[in-house]
Design a protein around this motif. Structure first.
Motif: not given
Length: 78
Positions: A1-14, A43-57
């Motif tokens: 799904m990805g990282i939602s915009k709920r929660g701490d914006a600073y933590l999501r940015t980091l 396979r996908a855009h690098p920005h999509v891969a970065a968000i997926a990695l952030a989500n997994k982290t």
């Protein structure tokens, strides 16, 4: 799904900035998580891969805190 915009914006940015930095250096590494994100970026855009990695982290960090365990690289990419 990805990282939602709920929660701490600073933590999501980091998490996103850390994922972008990890994606830049992942091509020279041979661990499963780096290989997974490199294949995803091809396979996908690098920005999509970065968000997926952030989500997994974020999910890995939550699970480590929830179950009071240490990081195990072998379990990181599935």
């Amino acid at each position: 799904m990805g990282i939602s915009k709920r929660g701490d914006a600073y933590l999501r940015t980091l998490l996103v900035h850390g994922a972008r930095a990890a994606l830049r250096t992942a091509k020279s590494k041979d661990d499963r998580l780096s290989q997974w994100v490199v294949r995803l970026a091809e396979r996908a855009h690098p920005h999509v891969a970065a968000i997926a990695l952030a989500n997994k982290t974020a999910r890995l960090a939550w699970a480590m805190l929830r179950y009071d365990t240490d990081y195990h690289p072998g379990r990181a990419a599935a």
